[in-house]
Scaffold this motif. Structure first.
Motif, PDB file in Angstrom:
ATOM      1  N   LEU A  19      -3.052  36.466  45.999  1.00 43.05           N
ATOM      2  CA  LEU A  19      -2.056  36.578  47.071  1.00 43.05           C
ATOM      3  C   LEU A  19      -0.664  36.193  46.582  1.00 43.05           C
ATOM      4  O   LEU A  19       0.319  36.907  46.828  1.00 43.05           O
ATOM      5  CB  LEU A  19      -2.451  35.684  48.249  1.00 43.05           C
ATOM      6  CG  LEU A  19      -3.624  36.136  49.108  1.00 43.05           C
ATOM      7  CD1 LEU A  19      -4.013  35.031  50.089  1.00 43.05           C
ATOM      8  CD2 LEU A  19      -3.279  37.415  49.870  1.00 43.05           C
ATOM      9  N   SER A  20      -0.575  35.062  45.877  1.00 41.92           N
ATOM     10  CA  SER A  20       0.727  34.509  45.510  1.00 41.92           C
ATOM     11  C   SER A  20       1.388  35.220  44.342  1.00 41.92           C
ATOM     12  O   SER A  20       2.617  35.351  44.306  1.00 41.92           O
ATOM     13  CB  SER A  20       0.575  33.015  45.183  1.00 41.92           C
ATOM     14  OG  SER A  20       0.068  32.308  46.296  1.00 41.92           O
ATOM     15  N   PHE A  21       0.591  35.665  43.365  1.00 35.97           N
ATOM     16  CA  PHE A  21       1.147  36.283  42.162  1.00 35.97           C
ATOM     17  C   PHE A  21       1.237  37.804  42.242  1.00 35.97           C
ATOM     18  O   PHE A  21       1.999  38.413  41.507  1.00 35.97           O
ATOM     19  CB  PHE A  21       0.311  35.907  40.935  1.00 35.97           C
ATOM     20  CG  PHE A  21       0.423  34.461  40.544  1.00 35.97           C
ATOM     21  CD1 PHE A  21       1.507  33.998  39.824  1.00 35.97           C
ATOM     22  CD2 PHE A  21      -0.561  33.559  40.901  1.00 35.97           C
ATOM     23  CE1 PHE A  21       1.622  32.664  39.470  1.00 35.97           C
ATOM     24  CE2 PHE A  21      -0.472  32.219  40.541  1.00 35.97           C
ATOM     25  CZ  PHE A  21       0.622  31.768  39.834  1.00 35.97           C
ATOM     26  N   LEU A  49      -6.950  41.550  62.221  1.00 32.61           N
ATOM     27  CA  LEU A  49      -6.789  40.755  61.008  1.00 32.61           C
ATOM     28  C   LEU A  49      -6.969  39.269  61.296  1.00 32.61           C
ATOM     29  O   LEU A  49      -7.646  38.548  60.548  1.00 32.61           O
ATOM     30  CB  LEU A  49      -5.414  41.010  60.391  1.00 32.61           C
ATOM     31  CG  LEU A  49      -5.041  40.159  59.171  1.00 32.61           C
ATOM     32  CD1 LEU A  49      -6.024  40.397  58.024  1.00 32.61           C
ATOM     33  CD2 LEU A  49      -3.607  40.449  58.732  1.00 32.61           C
ATOM     34  N   ILE A  50      -6.382  38.796  62.384  1.00 29.60           N
ATOM     35  CA  ILE A  50      -6.504  37.383  62.747  1.00 29.60           C
ATOM     36  C   ILE A  50      -7.963  37.015  63.023  1.00 29.60           C
ATOM     37  O   ILE A  50      -8.464  35.988  62.551  1.00 29.60           O
ATOM     38  CB  ILE A  50      -5.622  37.065  63.973  1.00 29.60           C
ATOM     39  CG1 ILE A  50      -4.139  37.157  63.594  1.00 29.60           C
ATOM     40  CG2 ILE A  50      -5.933  35.663  64.517  1.00 29.60           C
ATOM     41  CD1 ILE A  50      -3.188  37.011  64.771  1.00 29.60           C
ATOM     42  N   TYR A  71      -8.708  42.027  48.255  1.00 27.45           N
ATOM     43  CA  TYR A  71      -7.238  42.046  48.304  1.00 27.45           C
ATOM     44  C   TYR A  71      -6.669  43.012  47.266  1.00 27.45           C
ATOM     45  O   TYR A  71      -5.685  43.729  47.533  1.00 27.45           O
ATOM     46  CB  TYR A  71      -6.672  40.651  48.040  1.00 27.45           C
ATOM     47  CG  TYR A  71      -6.868  39.654  49.163  1.00 27.45           C
ATOM     48  CD1 TYR A  71      -6.899  40.048  50.502  1.00 27.45           C
ATOM     49  CD2 TYR A  71      -7.012  38.293  48.881  1.00 27.45           C
ATOM     50  CE1 TYR A  71      -7.074  39.127  51.516  1.00 27.45           C
ATOM     51  CE2 TYR A  71      -7.177  37.364  49.890  1.00 27.45           C
ATOM     52  CZ  TYR A  71      -7.215  37.786  51.201  1.00 27.45           C
ATOM     53  OH  TYR A  71      -7.379  36.862  52.201  1.00 27.45           O
ATOM     54  N   LEU A  72      -7.258  43.021  46.079  1.00 29.28           N
ATOM     55  CA  LEU A  72      -6.768  43.918  45.027  1.00 29.28           C
ATOM     56  C   LEU A  72      -6.959  45.379  45.416  1.00 29.28           C
ATOM     57  O   LEU A  72      -6.080  46.212  45.170  1.00 29.28           O
ATOM     58  CB  LEU A  72      -7.495  43.613  43.714  1.00 29.28           C
ATOM     59  CG  LEU A  72      -7.150  42.278  43.047  1.00 29.28           C
ATOM     60  CD1 LEU A  72      -8.040  42.047  41.831  1.00 29.28           C
ATOM     61  CD2 LEU A  72      -5.677  42.236  42.658  1.00 29.28           C
ATOM     62  N   ILE A  73      -8.096  45.688  46.031  1.00 29.36           N
ATOM     63  CA  ILE A  73      -8.304  47.049  46.538  1.00 29.36           C
ATOM     64  C   ILE A  73      -7.276  47.359  47.619  1.00 29.36           C
ATOM     65  O   ILE A  73      -6.718  48.460  47.680  1.00 29.36           O
ATOM     66  CB  ILE A  73      -9.736  47.202  47.092  1.00 29.36           C
ATOM     67  CG1 ILE A  73     -10.755  47.061  45.957  1.00 29.36           C
ATOM     68  CG2 ILE A  73      -9.903  48.551  47.785  1.00 29.36           C
ATOM     69  CD1 ILE A  73     -12.190  47.009  46.429  1.00 29.36           C
ATOM     70  N   GLY A  74      -6.997  46.357  48.457  1.00 32.67           N
ATOM     71  CA  GLY A  74      -5.988  46.531  49.498  1.00 32.67           C
ATOM     72  C   GLY A  74      -4.615  46.803  48.929  1.00 32.67           C
ATOM     73  O   GLY A  74      -3.844  47.599  49.485  1.00 32.67           O
ATOM     74  N   MET A 104      -4.050  45.863  53.862  1.00 36.66           N
ATOM     75  CA  MET A 104      -4.089  45.248  52.538  1.00 36.66           C
ATOM     76  C   MET A 104      -4.798  43.894  52.583  1.00 36.66           C
ATOM     77  O   MET A 104      -5.620  43.579  51.725  1.00 36.66           O
ATOM     78  CB  MET A 104      -2.656  45.091  52.004  1.00 36.66           C
ATOM     79  CG  MET A 104      -2.566  44.490  50.614  1.00 36.66           C
ATOM     80  SD  MET A 104      -0.962  44.749  49.817  1.00 36.66           S
ATOM     81  CE  MET A 104       0.179  44.152  51.073  1.00 36.66           C
ATOM     82  N   LEU A 105      -4.506  43.091  53.602  1.00 36.12           N
ATOM     83  CA  LEU A 105      -5.139  41.786  53.740  1.00 36.12           C
ATOM     84  C   LEU A 105      -6.528  41.886  54.371  1.00 36.12           C
ATOM     85  O   LEU A 105      -7.451  41.149  54.001  1.00 36.12           O
ATOM     86  CB  LEU A 105      -4.251  40.870  54.594  1.00 36.12           C
ATOM     87  CG  LEU A 105      -2.868  40.567  54.025  1.00 36.12           C
ATOM     88  CD1 LEU A 105      -2.058  39.735  55.012  1.00 36.12           C
ATOM     89  CD2 LEU A 105      -2.979  39.836  52.698  1.00 36.12           C
TER      90      LEU A 105
END
Length: 404
Positions: free
Chosen positions: A27-29, A119-120, A153-156, A169-170
């Motif tokens: 997420l951060s990088f 999402l939430i 996440y990477l697929i997103g 994405m998330l």
């Protein structure tokens, strides 16, 4: 036996820590820097407002159900339906909260209200779902769980080029994790809504812990919730403050595996925690606070300089104060996990009330008068006070337990 137990504890912690560092590292990088490059600082600030709403509800209600199940499992009967009923009610609440958040903010950061609500809800359930591995002390499974989420996440990230949807994405990461638990675990197995004979008591524990986490965790998300609404150029300042605290927030992520491992092992521990043992824990926590703060500042210079170079000069002056506030927030939560082993969950509620009052008495006035600097100093002050109060409650709980 003690050496064997210590090795098991260390192994479990490493599995948990690496899992969450990798997931949040993605997420951060990758995810958030990608958003900043594509949408700009202000655009990312708008998204951060809604991910803060998401994170607050998940950390409060999802973690509330998670830690409630950990605590309840040590003393009484419980079944999946108790928690599924609670999560169903929380899902309905999430829809209402989403509508209110969009109305207050005045936009939805380019997403639909339904998409944000879904999402939430998925994130709330994902926060709860790792209880599967904590109950079993299966931290290898815990590790795989968060690796699956990171892969989602990477697929997103790849699909973003097609859909342009930050929600999707998330969401792909959250759903990937839930599928893994459903296949590998038992907490989402039938009967889905059968209640135990202790349902009302179990529900009250979930509500109590969720309310306490809500009050406590609101403060950790307050920068992304209040800066966009109360400060000039709020969306941009939200993103800059986020960059300044990001390494400290990543360090604070260690509290999740650490607290989970502590809670899991304390649930199995039948010995008595002495005043001397507790004092040793307090001393270790203070030492860790100093070490982690220094490390977070050094890391912030490297991280922000590399990934958010356009905002490095704006964020740099905040590094010391902002990161120290994040570190002591993490240490306070870890101390509370220890205290809950021998004290009633009502202590968690007391601390939540005290912490919320301190926030509105200390942080809000400083924010209104000094902007982003007021937020930074205010959070540091109340997190230091929180650590001190929890430590005091711990000693009080030990005294009461000794008298019984």
């Amino acid at each position: 036996m003690k050496i064997k137990a210590m090795k098991r504890f260390a192994t479990d912690f490493v599995y948990g820590a690496v899992a969450l560092v990798v997931m949040n590292g993605v997420l951060s990088f990758l995810i958030y820097p990608f958003m900043e490059k594509l949408l700009g600082t202000a655009g990312q600030g708008k998204i951060l407002f809604f991910t803060a709403v998401m994170g607050l509800m998940a950390s409060a209600c999802g973690s509330g159900a998670n830690y409630a199940r950990m605590k309840i499992s040590t003393r009484t009967e419980t079944v999946n339906g108790d928690y599924n009923w609670f999560l169903t009610g929380v899902a309905a609440l999430a829809c209402i909260v989403t509508a209110i958040a969009i109305w207050i903010k005045g936009d939805s950061a380019g997403a639909t209200g339904i998409g944000i609500a879904v999402l939430i809800i998925a994130t709330i359930i994902r926060y709860y779902a790792d209880v599967q591995f904590r109950l079993d002390l299966n931290y290898k499974g815990f590790f795989i769980y968060y690796m699956v989420i990171a892969g989602g996440y990477l697929i997103g990230l790849l699909q973003f080029f097609v859909t342009k949807s930050w929600v999707t994405m998330l969401l792909l990461g959250e759903v990937a994790g839930l599928i893994y638990v459903t296949v590998q675990g038992s907490i989402f197995r039938r009967p889905f809504f059968q209640r135990s004979r202790n349902y009302k008591e179990n529900r009250n524990v979930m509500i109590s812990l969720s309310a306490a986490y809500l009050m406590s965790d609101f403060v950790s998300y307050s920068d992304r919730l209040l800066l966009p609404l109360l400060v000039v150029n709020g969306d941009e300042m939200t993103a800059i403050f986020y960059y300044a605290t990001l390494v400290g927030k990543m360090v604070s992520l260690l509290s999740t595996p650490l607290n989970g491992v502590i809670a899991g092992h304390l649930a199995k521990y039948r010995g008595q925690l002495t005043k001397k043992m507790f004092s040793g824990i307090v001393g270790i926590m203070i030492l860790l606070g100093i070490v982690f703060t220094v490390g977070s500042v050094i890391g912030s210079h490297i991280f922000v300089g590399l990934f958010y170079s356009n905002n490095y000069e704006a964020a740099k002056p905040l590094f010391w104060v902002a990161n120290a506030g994040q570190v002591f927030f993490f240490l306070s939560n870890t101390m509370m996990t220890v205290v809950l082993r021998f004290a009633s969950e009502k202590y968690q509620v007391y601390m939540g009330v005290i912490y919320t009052v301190l926030f509105f008495v200390v942080v809000v006035p400083l924010l209104l008068n000094f902007g982003v600097w007021g937020m930074a100093y205010g959070l540091l002050i109340i997190n230091l006070l929180k650590f001190a109060v929890i430590t005091g409650l711990g000693y009080l709980g030990l005294m009461k337990e000794k008298k019984l």
